[in-house]
Design a protein around this motif. Structure first.
Motif, PDB file in Angstrom:
ATOM      1  N   ARG A 201      10.266   3.445  -3.325  1.00 46.60           N
ATOM      2  CA  ARG A 201       9.714   4.615  -2.641  1.00 46.60           C
ATOM      3  C   ARG A 201       8.395   4.289  -1.944  1.00 46.60           C
ATOM      4  O   ARG A 201       8.151   4.722  -0.821  1.00 46.60           O
ATOM      5  CB  ARG A 201       9.504   5.750  -3.648  1.00 46.60           C
ATOM      6  N   LEU A 202       7.556   3.499  -2.609  1.00 42.57           N
ATOM      7  CA  LEU A 202       6.255   3.174  -2.018  1.00 42.57           C
ATOM      8  C   LEU A 202       6.353   2.074  -0.967  1.00 42.57           C
ATOM      9  O   LEU A 202       5.388   1.790  -0.270  1.00 42.57           O
ATOM     10  CB  LEU A 202       5.278   2.730  -3.114  1.00 42.57           C
ATOM     11  N   GLY A 203       7.515   1.429  -0.876  1.00 42.52           N
ATOM     12  CA  GLY A 203       7.654   0.347   0.083  1.00 42.52           C
ATOM     13  C   GLY A 203       6.853  -0.874  -0.322  1.00 42.52           C
ATOM     14  O   GLY A 203       6.288  -1.563   0.516  1.00 42.52           O
ATOM     15  N   LEU A 204       6.781  -1.134  -1.616  1.00 44.64           N
ATOM     16  CA  LEU A 204       6.069  -2.321  -2.097  1.00 44.64           C
ATOM     17  C   LEU A 204       7.073  -3.265  -2.750  1.00 44.64           C
ATOM     18  O   LEU A 204       8.045  -2.833  -3.354  1.00 44.64           O
ATOM     19  CB  LEU A 204       4.997  -1.919  -3.112  1.00 44.64           C
ATOM     20  N   TYR A 273      -1.089   4.183  -4.271  1.00 41.91           N
ATOM     21  CA  TYR A 273      -1.630   2.855  -3.962  1.00 41.91           C
ATOM     22  C   TYR A 273      -2.999   2.619  -4.611  1.00 41.91           C
ATOM     23  O   TYR A 273      -3.937   2.157  -3.973  1.00 41.91           O
ATOM     24  CB  TYR A 273      -1.705   2.653  -2.444  1.00 41.91           C
ATOM     25  N   ARG A 317     -10.941  -2.506  -2.440  1.00 47.80           N
ATOM     26  CA  ARG A 317     -10.945  -1.452  -1.429  1.00 47.80           C
ATOM     27  C   ARG A 317     -10.224  -1.930  -0.178  1.00 47.80           C
ATOM     28  O   ARG A 317     -10.772  -1.977   0.914  1.00 47.80           O
ATOM     29  CB  ARG A 317     -12.377  -1.021  -1.125  1.00 47.80           C
ATOM     30  N   PRO A 319      -5.884  -2.491   1.478  1.00 49.36           N
ATOM     31  CA  PRO A 319      -4.504  -2.057   1.238  1.00 49.36           C
ATOM     32  C   PRO A 319      -3.939  -2.697  -0.030  1.00 49.36           C
ATOM     33  O   PRO A 319      -4.247  -3.850  -0.346  1.00 49.36           O
ATOM     34  CB  PRO A 319      -3.769  -2.547   2.483  1.00 49.36           C
ATOM     35  N   GLN A 321      -1.279  -4.113  -1.232  1.00 42.69           N
ATOM     36  CA  GLN A 321      -0.652  -5.431  -1.414  1.00 42.69           C
ATOM     37  C   GLN A 321      -1.618  -6.581  -1.130  1.00 42.69           C
ATOM     38  O   GLN A 321      -1.334  -7.724  -1.461  1.00 42.69           O
ATOM     39  CB  GLN A 321       0.636  -5.552  -0.591  1.00 42.69           C
TER      40      GLN A 321
ATOM     41  N   LEU B  99     -10.255  -3.335   6.881  1.00 44.52           N
ATOM     42  CA  LEU B  99      -9.653  -2.103   7.396  1.00 44.52           C
ATOM     43  C   LEU B  99     -10.634  -0.938   7.319  1.00 44.52           C
ATOM     44  O   LEU B  99     -10.772  -0.162   8.260  1.00 44.52           O
ATOM     45  CB  LEU B  99      -8.383  -1.793   6.600  1.00 44.52           C
ATOM     46  N   LEU B 100     -11.326  -0.825   6.168  1.00 42.81           N
ATOM     47  CA  LEU B 100     -12.200   0.327   5.991  1.00 42.81           C
ATOM     48  C   LEU B 100     -13.443   0.233   6.866  1.00 42.81           C
ATOM     49  O   LEU B 100     -13.964   1.249   7.318  1.00 42.81           O
ATOM     50  CB  LEU B 100     -12.575   0.480   4.514  1.00 42.81           C
ATOM     51  N   ASP B 119       0.580  -3.399   8.698  1.00 45.35           N
ATOM     52  CA  ASP B 119       1.687  -4.119   8.051  1.00 45.35           C
ATOM     53  C   ASP B 119       1.708  -3.934   6.536  1.00 45.35           C
ATOM     54  O   ASP B 119       2.602  -4.444   5.871  1.00 45.35           O
ATOM     55  CB  ASP B 119       1.680  -5.609   8.426  1.00 45.35           C
ATOM     56  N   CYS B 120       0.731  -3.215   5.973  1.00 46.90           N
ATOM     57  CA  CYS B 120       0.724  -2.989   4.529  1.00 46.90           C
ATOM     58  C   CYS B 120       1.091  -1.542   4.207  1.00 46.90           C
ATOM     59  O   CYS B 120       0.509  -0.604   4.764  1.00 46.90           O
ATOM     60  CB  CYS B 120      -0.657  -3.259   3.941  1.00 46.90           C
ATOM     61  N   SER B 121       2.009  -1.372   3.261  1.00 48.64           N
ATOM     62  CA  SER B 121       2.367  -0.034   2.791  1.00 48.64           C
ATOM     63  C   SER B 121       1.121   0.640   2.215  1.00 48.64           C
ATOM     64  O   SER B 121       0.391   0.025   1.450  1.00 48.64           O
ATOM     65  CB  SER B 121       3.438  -0.136   1.702  1.00 48.64           C
ATOM     66  N   GLY B 122       0.901   1.884   2.581  1.00 48.54           N
ATOM     67  CA  GLY B 122      -0.232   2.625   2.021  1.00 48.54           C
ATOM     68  C   GLY B 122      -1.527   2.452   2.792  1.00 48.54           C
ATOM     69  O   GLY B 122      -2.509   3.154   2.524  1.00 48.54           O
ATOM     70  N   ALA B 123      -1.570   1.513   3.742  1.00 45.82           N
ATOM     71  CA  ALA B 123      -2.831   1.218   4.425  1.00 45.82           C
ATOM     72  C   ALA B 123      -3.324   2.393   5.261  1.00 45.82           C
ATOM     73  O   ALA B 123      -4.522   2.654   5.343  1.00 45.82           O
ATOM     74  CB  ALA B 123      -2.676  -0.028   5.301  1.00 45.82           C
ATOM     75  N   LYS B 125      -2.821   5.586   4.731  1.00 49.67           N
ATOM     76  CA  LYS B 125      -3.364   6.608   3.831  1.00 49.67           C
ATOM     77  C   LYS B 125      -4.772   6.218   3.375  1.00 49.67           C
ATOM     78  O   LYS B 125      -5.682   7.055   3.331  1.00 49.67           O
ATOM     79  CB  LYS B 125      -2.449   6.747   2.612  1.00 49.67           C
ATOM     80  N   LEU B 126      -4.934   4.942   3.038  1.00 49.37           N
ATOM     81  CA  LEU B 126      -6.249   4.442   2.639  1.00 49.37           C
ATOM     82  C   LEU B 126      -7.266   4.727   3.738  1.00 49.37           C
ATOM     83  O   LEU B 126      -8.357   5.240   3.492  1.00 49.37           O
ATOM     84  CB  LEU B 126      -6.157   2.935   2.355  1.00 49.37           C
ATOM     85  N   ARG B 129      -8.640   8.344   4.350  1.00 45.41           N
ATOM     86  CA  ARG B 129      -9.659   8.906   3.458  1.00 45.41           C
ATOM     87  C   ARG B 129     -11.073   8.631   3.958  1.00 45.41           C
ATOM     88  O   ARG B 129     -12.030   9.184   3.443  1.00 45.41           O
ATOM     89  CB  ARG B 129      -9.509   8.313   2.055  1.00 45.41           C
ATOM     90  N   LYS B 130     -11.190   7.728   4.927  1.00 46.16           N
ATOM     91  CA  LYS B 130     -12.523   7.303   5.369  1.00 46.16           C
ATOM     92  C   LYS B 130     -12.900   7.866   6.724  1.00 46.16           C
ATOM     93  O   LYS B 130     -13.945   7.504   7.262  1.00 46.16           O
ATOM     94  CB  LYS B 130     -12.569   5.767   5.446  1.00 46.16           C
ATOM     95  N   ASP B 140       3.638   2.166   8.289  1.00 45.19           N
ATOM     96  CA  ASP B 140       2.826   1.376   7.353  1.00 45.19           C
ATOM     97  C   ASP B 140       3.744   0.514   6.493  1.00 45.19           C
ATOM     98  O   ASP B 140       4.463   1.003   5.635  1.00 45.19           O
ATOM     99  CB  ASP B 140       1.912   2.273   6.506  1.00 45.19           C
ATOM    100  N   HIS B 143       6.832   1.281   4.087  1.00 49.50           N
ATOM    101  CA  HIS B 143       6.705   2.580   3.423  1.00 49.50           C
ATOM    102  C   HIS B 143       7.267   3.731   4.255  1.00 49.50           C
ATOM    103  O   HIS B 143       8.335   4.243   3.947  1.00 49.50           O
ATOM    104  CB  HIS B 143       5.229   2.815   3.063  1.00 49.50           C
TER     105      HIS B 143
END
Lengths: 427, 321
Positions: A201-204, A273, A317, A319, A321, B99-100, B119-123, B125-126, B129-130, B140, B143
């Motif tokens: 689901r998270l794509g990891l 994440y 801090r 991504p 992965q 990234l941040l 290219d990173c899942s969740g990036a 969303k991270l 937040r900023k 992402d 994902h």
């Protein structure tokens, strides 16, 4: 100044002798002198009232990463020591994953010398293979003769079976303990969390539990052919517990550990994440977490470790992965482990055994017990006080705890090494 | 104009568009209804409107992209925004900026919309937040790719008149596909019946838990389908062999008329692009003017993205800040 200290009004807990009683403990020149219900102290003895709290041997943590040498921005020896005593830990076993890597006697001595500044005992575990490369063995013989207790490649597996077989054979001549990180590299290197529906689901990319269990089974096979002293550093899943139970039934000389997060958190801790819960091996499913608790209960797992691994926030801090693995845990090891008692999973003495006499026995230490003549490494804790874990109150330089905000029960109120109170909780 | 007036009441109660997961049916309908309007606007000679005049949209792409980046750029420009593109090559990202830090830097330039691919899942969303502005996920890692799922949904809805109760097969490399994940979420939310088809090395068994039926045989899976979505084989994300040869893959999983014959007669064919002809799809099927909706998908992409940009800036525009 008198060299006698009397700890009175304490609930004395010695997992080794199964002692659990209200009583008093007298130390002299840093050693335990007398244990009893009613001790008449020599005149001039310092008297410490434990107010009915628990008194057990200082904890021994078999898996701690330090920033010295090479990364003192993560943690200095002093910081690690401060974090340890806050958690009632008086002995830490240091992993060789440093820069440079601790893989020869000169570097072991360097670390031991630096560790003299700390208030607690540092036991360096040098590398099994040079530069942790898994190619050539280190000077296991020379280092063993110089007092090294155990060897490990830290967060890397000795993956080559031919080399592992030679390591086991060679180490057995010196009665050296081999501590193995269990992960088949081909199954684990591309993964960053537990393989399963959540990873999908998270794509990891996931690390299957088989990465650990296959390595464990392989090593047990090698041990059957070539008995040696072997410790599986971290067990995280049901399959590995089953394999361990069978191996112990077959009298294979094997011990095993688990890190606190693997029995107190499951893979959902990384949902959204959360890099602070990224570990190696990764947090597993809820079924695996419960199996690990069962393994602690039935004795398949001998040792609880913190797995304390300070990581610079800059490496967290990012991504998920790309984030470094590792969490700090010295400060929270006892409190979080006591949940097993408060939740009626495991009796108190059995939990404490896994952080005191069991690691002491595996490593051949004199500490870890409340016994006349043993070092007065002591941990005094309030078993019941509820509180919320707050990273701001921790001594570690980095604050990468996965337990931020967790309500918990039980807190260290005094830590003693020899004659000295090295930590005292103040509100 | 009556349709445009109706859309003024649309409510999209989200600050960002980071994924389909977490959206409700009415959120998706809200985007699709507005996108319908923009699809019509895009057919006119004058495609421009001025609703985003004075606003800044930054497209931040850490991964190569042609159609998604172009589509977002066109969408922003047609709505009157100032659109800036930033790619990882030739920028401070190449110099090692995190990234941040990049997020904070861009945020300081006060953009109103950030479109991010990473290219990173969740990036994404991270990053969201900023920053203070609306963030749109343009893909992402493996994902989500929400605007792709939305444009697919719009394409289906315009062709079939509905999404609910249709049987949709998503075929090929599910494991590495953010398009598949977003589509699975969206189609489930909208009440479609979702199947995934592919080799077991590229279809994780646990994908069932996302609410799909799993098939390893194309003809079994395609039977009586209303919609066939093909996915690109993402060889760039594969480490080691997931199938023996392209030839074997095409024979077993490539979409041709023979395999398609078991689907419904009017089954529509979709592909997020770029296509690998002769790998996952036969050229003749891809070019089938009647059944293939691939060009329409691209067209709807611009409309859907215009709708998203519009909705995510509404509160700001209404409050006059």
């Amino acid at each position: 100044m008198s060299q006698y200290i009397l700890y009175k009004n304490a609930r004395l807990l010695d997992p080794d002798s199964r002692l659990d009683m209200m009583g008093e403990l007298l130390t002299h020149k840093g050693l335990i002198q007398e244990i009893g219900a009613n001790i008449t102290p020599p005149s001039g003895a310092e008297i410490i009232d434990c107010m009915g709290h628990c008194l057990c041997p200082g904890l021994i943590d078999m898996r701690v990463f330090v920033g010295i040498p090479g990364a003192d921005y993560k943690d200095t020896i002093e910081n690690t020591g401060e974090a340890a005593v806050m958690g009632g830990v008086t002995t830490v076993c240091v992993q060789p994953v440093t820069d440079p890597i601790i893989d020869d006697m000169a570097r072991v001595e360097f670390l031991e010398n630096r560790a003299k500044k700390a208030k607690i005992t540092f036991i360096p575990f040098p590398a099994i293979t040079k530069q942790l490369e898994g190619m050539e063995m280190t000077e296991i013989g020379l280092m063993s003769r110089s007092g090294v207790k155990a060897f490990t490649d830290g967060n890397k597996s000795v993956a080559n079976p031919a080399l592992m077989l030679r390591v086991l054979k060679y180490a057995s001549m010196f009665d050296a303990l081999i501590v193995q990180h269990l992960a088949v590299p081909e199954l684990s290197d591309n993964g960053c969390m537990n393989a399963g529906a959540l990873a999908t689901r998270l794509g990891l990319s996931g690390v299957p539990t088989a990465a650990e269990t296959i390595m464990l089974e392989r090593d047990i096979r090698l041990l059957k052919n070539s008995p040696s002293r072997y410790h599986a550093a971290q067990i995280t899943c049901q399959d590995s517990i089953d394999v361990l139970v069978a191996a112990k039934r077959d009298k294979v000389n094997i011990t095993a550990g688990v890190a606190v997060p693997h029995f107190s958190l499951n893979e959902y801790a990384i949902e959204d994440y959360r890099t602070f819960a990224r570990l190696s091996p990764p947090l597993r499913s809820e079924n695996d977490r419960l199996a690990v608790i069962e393994g602690l209960k039935n004795g398949a797992i001998d040792v609880i470790v913190s797995g304390h691994d300070p990581e610079d926030p800059e490496n967290k801090r990012v991504p998920y992965q790309l984030a470094e693995t590792g969490v700090i845990g010295l400060e929270t090891m006892l409190s979080v482990s006591l949940e097993l008692y408060h939740n009626d999973h495991i009796p108190l003495l059995d939990i404490l055994a896994k952080m005191t006499c069991n690691p002491a026995r595996i490593l051949g230490l004199e500490s870890g017990v409340l016994k006349v003549g043993a070092p007065a490494d002591l941990c005094i804790f309030d078993l019941n006080v509820p509180y919320q874990i707050n990273p701001d109150n921790m001594a570690s330089l980095t604050k990468n705890t996965p337990f931020d905000g967790r309500p918990t029960q039980g807190r260290v109120i005094r830590t003693v090494v020899g004659d000295t109170t090295v930590f005292e909780y103040s509100k | 104009m009556s349709k445009a007036e109706n859309t003024a009441n649309l409510i999209f109660p989200h600050q960002h568009l980071l994924g389909i997961e977490g959206l409700k049916e009415q959120d998706i309908n809200c985007i699709l209804d507005l996108a319908d309007k923009y699809a019509e606007q895009n057919k006119k000679t004058n495609k421009k409107s001025d609703i985003l005049t004075g606003m800044t949209q930054i497209n931040l792409f850490y991964e190569n992209s042609t159609r998604t980046r172009m589509s977002f750029e066109l969408a922003g420009k047609r709505l009157g925004a100032d659109v800036i593109n930033m790619t990882s090559s030739g920028s401070s990202i190449k110099k090692g900026e995190t990234l941040l830090d990049t997020a904070s830097t861009l945020n300081a330039m006060r953009p109103d919309l950030l479109v991010v691919r990473h290219d990173c899942s969740g990036a994404v969303k991270l990053l969201s937040r900023k920053v203070n502005c609306a963030v749109l996920n343009a893909g992402d890692g493996t994902h989500e790719h929400p605007t792709q799922a939305l444009l697919d949904a719009l394409t289906i809805r315009r062709r079939k008149g509905k999404i609910a109760r249709l049987t949709v097969a998503i075929c090929g490399d599910i494991l590495h596909s953010r398009v598949a994940r977003s589509n699975i979420h969206l189609l489930n939310i909208m009440g479609a019946r979702v199947r995934v088809i592919g080799p077991s090395t590229l279809v994780p068994a646990n994908v069932k838990e996302l609410g799909v039926e799993v098939f390893y045989d194309m003809k079994e899976g395609l039977k009586d389908c209303d919609v066939v979505m093909m996915l690109r084989l993402q060889t760039e994300r594969m480490h080691g062999g997931y199938f023996p040869t392209i030839s074997e893959y095409f024979t077993l999983y490539g979409l041709d008329y023979e395999k398609l014959s078991v689907a419904k007669d009017d089954a529509m064919i979709m592909h997020p692009g770029p296509m690998n002809r002769g790998v996952e799809i036969d050229a003749a099927v891809a070019d089938d003017l009647i059944r293939s909706a691939i060009q329409e998908q691209v067209e709807m992409g611009v409309a859907v993205r215009m709708a998203c940009l519009d909705l995510l800036t509404r509160e700001k525009r209404d409050s006059g800040k």
